[in-house]
Structures are given as structure tokens and as C-alpha cells.
Design an enzyme around this catalytic site. Structure first.
Site, PDB file in Angstrom:
ATOM      1  N   ARG A   1       0.815  -1.216   0.000  1.00 58.33           N
ATOM      2  CA  ARG A   1       0.000   0.000   0.000  1.00 58.33           C
ATOM      3  C   ARG A   1       0.849   1.268   0.000  1.00 58.33           C
ATOM      4  O   ARG A   1       0.457   2.280  -0.571  1.00 58.33           O
ATOM      5  CB  ARG A   1      -0.933   0.005   1.200  1.00 58.33           C
TER       6      ARG A   1
ATOM      7  N   LYS B   1     -20.464 -17.081  -1.065  1.00 59.25           N
ATOM      8  CA  LYS B   1     -21.912 -16.966  -0.915  1.00 59.25           C
ATOM      9  C   LYS B   1     -22.593 -16.103  -1.963  1.00 59.25           C
ATOM     10  O   LYS B   1     -22.071 -15.057  -2.354  1.00 59.25           O
ATOM     11  CB  LYS B   1     -22.221 -16.369   0.458  1.00 59.25           C
TER      12      LYS B   1
ATOM     13  N   GLY C   1     -11.488  -9.070  -2.987  1.00 60.39           N
ATOM     14  CA  GLY C   1     -10.674  -9.856  -2.064  1.00 60.39           C
ATOM     15  C   GLY C   1     -10.005 -11.114  -2.559  1.00 60.39           C
ATOM     16  O   GLY C   1      -8.814 -11.103  -2.876  1.00 60.39           O
TER      17      GLY C   1
ATOM     18  N   GLY D   1     -13.556  -3.706  -0.341  1.00 58.86           N
ATOM     19  CA  GLY D   1     -14.968  -3.335  -0.193  1.00 58.86           C
ATOM     20  C   GLY D   1     -15.364  -2.162  -1.073  1.00 58.86           C
ATOM     21  O   GLY D   1     -16.474  -2.114  -1.625  1.00 58.86           O
TER      22      GLY D   1
HETATM   23  P1  AMP Z   1     -15.599 -14.495  -1.121  1.00 58.84           P
HETATM   24  O1  AMP Z   1     -14.893 -13.738  -0.048  1.00 58.84           O
HETATM   25  O2  AMP Z   1     -17.085 -14.467  -1.013  1.00 58.84           O
HETATM   26  O3  AMP Z   1     -15.104 -14.153  -2.494  1.00 58.84           O
HETATM   27  O4  AMP Z   1     -15.272 -16.030  -0.854  1.00 58.84           O
HETATM   28  C1  AMP Z   1     -13.991 -16.554  -0.991  1.00 58.84           C
HETATM   29  C2  AMP Z   1     -13.932 -17.873  -0.281  1.00 58.84           C
HETATM   30  O5  AMP Z   1     -14.868 -18.766  -0.867  1.00 58.84           O
HETATM   31  C3  AMP Z   1     -12.596 -18.543  -0.412  1.00 58.84           C
HETATM   32  O6  AMP Z   1     -11.983 -18.559   0.851  1.00 58.84           O
HETATM   33  C4  AMP Z   1     -12.916 -19.933  -0.897  1.00 58.84           C
HETATM   34  O7  AMP Z   1     -12.224 -20.931  -0.205  1.00 58.84           O
HETATM   35  C5  AMP Z   1     -14.396 -20.051  -0.632  1.00 58.84           C
HETATM   36  N1  AMP Z   1     -15.039 -21.025  -1.537  1.00 58.84           N
HETATM   37  C6  AMP Z   1     -14.901 -21.118  -2.859  1.00 58.84           C
HETATM   38  N2  AMP Z   1     -15.582 -22.183  -3.341  1.00 58.84           N
HETATM   39  C7  AMP Z   1     -16.156 -22.776  -2.283  1.00 58.84           C
HETATM   40  C8  AMP Z   1     -16.971 -23.929  -2.129  1.00 58.84           C
HETATM   41  N3  AMP Z   1     -17.315 -24.674  -3.181  1.00 58.84           N
HETATM   42  N4  AMP Z   1     -17.382 -24.267  -0.896  1.00 58.84           N
HETATM   43  C9  AMP Z   1     -17.024 -23.522   0.167  1.00 58.84           C
HETATM   44  N5  AMP Z   1     -16.248 -22.408   0.094  1.00 58.84           N
HETATM   45  C10 AMP Z   1     -15.828 -22.044  -1.122  1.00 58.84           C
END
Ligand code: AMP
Length: 397
Positions: free
Chosen positions: A36, A199, A355, A378
Site C-alpha cells: 500500500r 456466498k 478480495g 470493499g
Molecule cells: P468471497 O470472499 O465471497 O469471495 O469467498 C472466498 C472464499 O470462498 C474462499 O476462501 C474460498 O475458499 C471459498 N469457496 C470457494 N468455493 C467454495 C466452495 N465450493 N465451498 C465452500 N467455500 C468455497
């Protein structure tokens, strides 16, 4: 609003809001990653090279008040001096008379750093009287803290009003805005967005926004199983958000109506535990047995996604295709990353925003082979969602 490239900095004291919220070793208080600081250096050097002096303003962590000395910006003065190649002086406060005296006496070419603005609660409450004192440190205000542009804090937003004619973005923010605008507003086609991660709930607004702009929307990661279940598939113990099944159905209908090619995985790597040591197999994504969970897309899906991506002209990637942190479940994410690199080599513009896809591209050492990797976190997500970020509005008007 002024343009940093053409603005005359000669003899100006420039108050610059940067995001020096760097990771530190909790015991030694040493900076463990100076990305940064390096990211803000081009803006600071530009001001110095053009005859100005610089007052650096930032937050660090979330201190309750000044008693928490581990959040002092004094801990990063040395690293900043090294990166800039200039001796950075430290003001022990951000609004005290000594700090104001120090900035008033600054000569062209000199740099000083204020103490953590979050030592005062008036920072996060966006208190105008506090921002007014901060504003006294400069003749000109430059905001180069994209990571905090979605916050209406005193030093990120309110302070700008005290510089009606002398405020602008730094190079870092300019680059972030330009790259997102390029993806969302360009008429070049095809435009492919890859949205993965854990999610659906956290990405829903982005997905809805993207349906109006993209040609292809590839869904991957944990959120894919909610779409599969919504279409009647068996997802076993995979991550599913039952509250979002209707939403997933609606997105599939909307995509069809809007002529967007929505790509939901067709096969998947399943495991009998959330572990790199679990038993694994590759199956049809609609036939996951109970007791098994999908942790990556399968090889057919990875190949199909790679094909779509390599034929795209504009690419936006947010969120991994699987649990890439574990070796057995990273093939899908690697395939997407490699396809983005290949498309970029053929002249496509690729933006990696948000992220964990940023973490993934860094882990695979491919960050310098894509067009732009956002540092915004974010703020980048909110900008992609189409929200007006207070820190950006305060400069643009
Ligand atoms: P996000 O911060 O929402 O982009 O989520 C990223 C996280 O989603 C990472 O740490 C991944 O390990 C997790 N992830 C990706 N695919 C899956 C999956 N099929 N089941 C559970 N976690 C997942």
C-alpha cells in the site's frame, strides 16, 4: 475537480489521504507488506517532483483512541521514507498545534506524516469541525485512498469541502476508477464476468448489476450450488443458502430475458470432508451424494469457462471458483486465472477486483500478466455494484 497530471503543485502544501493501513507484525510492530505504501508512491513523488510538499494522512487499524500505541503511524514512518527515498518527518498528532506548525513550515520537496486520524472518534463520525482542522494542513487536497472511498469519514470525504477549487484524485484512485469504468461502460464485446466465492448473498447486488452489461456471466465457487439446487439438482452437503433459492431462480430467468449467457458449472470436484486430505471424486454437479460437498468446479466446467474467457475482450473476475487455498480444489481457479492471462496476452482488458480473486492471482504469481488488479476491496465491490462512493463524490462533486 482538478487533474493531478496537469495541476501546478509549485509551492503548494499538499494534504494527501492515503491508505497506509498496512499489515504489521503484532509483536515487533514491523510492516510485513508495504504494497500500500508502494502503491501511493507515484502520486507522492509526482507532487514532490513538481515543486510541492506533502502531508501524509491515513488511518491504521481500528484503535479506540490514542492510548493504543501499536496503531501509531510512527511505526511506518521508516518504511515510508525508504519507499519514497525522502526523510519523512512525523507529527505526533493530526490536529494539535505542533502538527499544524510543522505543516505550516514545510518546504517544497519535504514530506511529513500525521498521526493516525482514527485516534479521534470524530474521524469515523465524519465531524466537520475535525475535518476543518485537518484541512489546515494543506493548500491542496489529494485523495488517493481508494480502499476507504466508500466511507464518509472526516479525512476521506468531509475534508474535501474545504478545498472547493483545489481537490483531485491521486494516480491510484484514478487507475481504479478508470479500470472499472472501462469494464462497465465500454462497448467492446464480448464482456465476460466471472463471479465466484463463498456466498450468493454477498454478491447478489453485483450479479444483478452485471446482468445489464455482460454477455457472459460465469458463476463459480460455493455460490454455484445454490443455483444448482434452485434448478432441482442434488447438492449433497455443499454450501447452499436456502434463503436465496428464489433469488437464484430469478437471476436465471432474468439472464435469459436479457440475453446473457449464464454459465452454471456442470461438473464438480466433491470431497467427503472440508479438507485437503479428504477423499475426492469428480461428478455431475446435479448428482452430489449426501455426505459429500462440492469444493471446486470439475474439469469439463473449467475447460468451458476457459474457452469463454479466452474469446472475451473485456473480463471482470471477482471470487474464486473453488476452495483454492487447498491444493486439491484449486484447479478451477487456476484454469480461470490462466485463461484470463491468455486473453490479456491477446489484447483483452482484464480486471481482477475483490478480495479473494486478488489473493488467488497473487498466489499463482500471475498478477503482472493481467491488465489491472484492484487494491480496493470493499470499495471496489461497492463501485461495481453501482453505488456512489462518498470519497469519490466529494472530489468529483
Ligand atoms: P468471497 O470472499 O465471497 O469471495 O469467498 C472466498 C472464499 O470462498 C474462499 O476462501 C474460498 O475458499 C471459498 N469457496 C470457494 N468455493 C467454495 C466452495 N465450493 N465451498 C465452500 N467455500 C468455497
Amino acid at each position: 475537480m482538478q487533474d493531478i497530471s496537469t495541476y501546478n503543485f509549485k509551492g503548494k502544501r499538499v494534504l494527501i489521504r492515503v491508505d497506509f493501513n498496512v499489515p504489521m507484525n503484532k509483536e515487533t510492530l514491523e510492516v510485513t507488506d508495504n504494497t500500500r505504501i508502494r502503491a501511493a508512491a507515484p502520486t507522492i513523488k509526482h507532487i514532490l517532483d513538481n515543486g510541492g510538499s506533502v502531508v501524509i494522512m491515513s488511518h491504521l487499524g481500528r484503535p479506540k483512541d490514542a492510548s493504543e500505541s501499536r496503531f501509531s503511524l510512527e511505526n511506518i514512518v521508516e518504511d515510508t521514507s525508504k519507499v519514497l527515498g525522502v526523510d519523512v518527518r512525523f507529527a505526533g498528532d493530526c490536529i494539535g498545534t505542533d502538527a499544524l506548525k510543522m505543516s505550516a513550515e514545510l518546504n517544497p520537496g519535504e514530506v511529513m506524516m500525521l498521526e493516525n486520524v482514527r485516534y479521534y472518534k470524530q474521524e469515523t463520525t465524519g465531524t466537520e469541525s475535525f475535518a476543518e482542522i485537518l484541512a489546515k494542513h494543506g493548500d491542496t487536497f489529494v485523495n488517493d485512498a481508494f480502499g476507504t472511498a466508500h466511507r464518509a469519514h472526516a479525512s476521506t470525504t468531509v475534508v474535501a469541502k474545504f478545498f472547493p477549487n483545489d481537490k483531485m484524485f491521486g494516480f491510484l484512485i484514478e487507475g481504479e476508477i478508470r479500470s472499472v469504468d472501462k469494464v462497465l461502460n465500454s462497448t467492446e464485446k464480448p464482456l465476460t464476468a466471472i463471479v465466484g466465492g463463498a456466498k450468493v448473498s454477498s454478491k447478489i447486488t453485483i450479479i444483478e448489476r452485471l446482468l445489464d452489461t455482460v454477455d457472459n456471466l460465469i458463476v463459480g465457487g460455493g455460490m454455484a450450488y445454490t443455483f444448482v439446487k434452485a434448478s432441482g439438482g442434488k447438492v449433497g452437503n455443499s454450501l447452499v443458502e436456502d434463503d436465496y433459492l428464489d433469488m437464484a431462480k430469478r437471476i436465471m430467468t432474468d439472464a435469459k430475458a436479457k440475453g446473457v449467457h449464464l454459465h452454471i458449472p456442470t461438473d464438480t470436484i466433491i470431497a467427503d470432508a472440508f479438507s485437503n486430505d479428504a477423499n475426492i471424486k469428480e461428478v455431475d454437479i446435479t448428482e452430489i451424494p449426501d455426505g459429500w460437498m462440492g469444493l471446486d468446479v470439475g474439469s469439463q466446467t473449467a475447460a468451458e469457462c476457459a474457452e469463454i474467457i479466452s474469446n472475451s475482450r473485456l473480463i471482470l473476475w471477482n471470487g474464486p471458483m473453488g476452495v483454492f487455498e487447498m491444493e486439491n480444489f484449486q484447479a478451477g481457479t487456476v484454469a480461470v486465472a490462466n485463461a484470463i492471462v491468455a486473453a490479456t496476452a491477446k489484447g483483452a482488458f482484464s480486471l481482477i477486483g475483490g478480495g479473494d480473486s486478488v489473493a488467488a492471482i497473487n498466489q499463482f504469481n500471475l498478477a503482472d500478466k493481467v491488465s489491472y488488479v484492484s487494491t480496493g476491496g470493499g470499495a471496489m465491490l461497492e463501485y461495481l455494484e453501482g453505488k456512489e462512493l462518498p470519497g469519490i463524490k466529494a472530489i468529483r462533486g
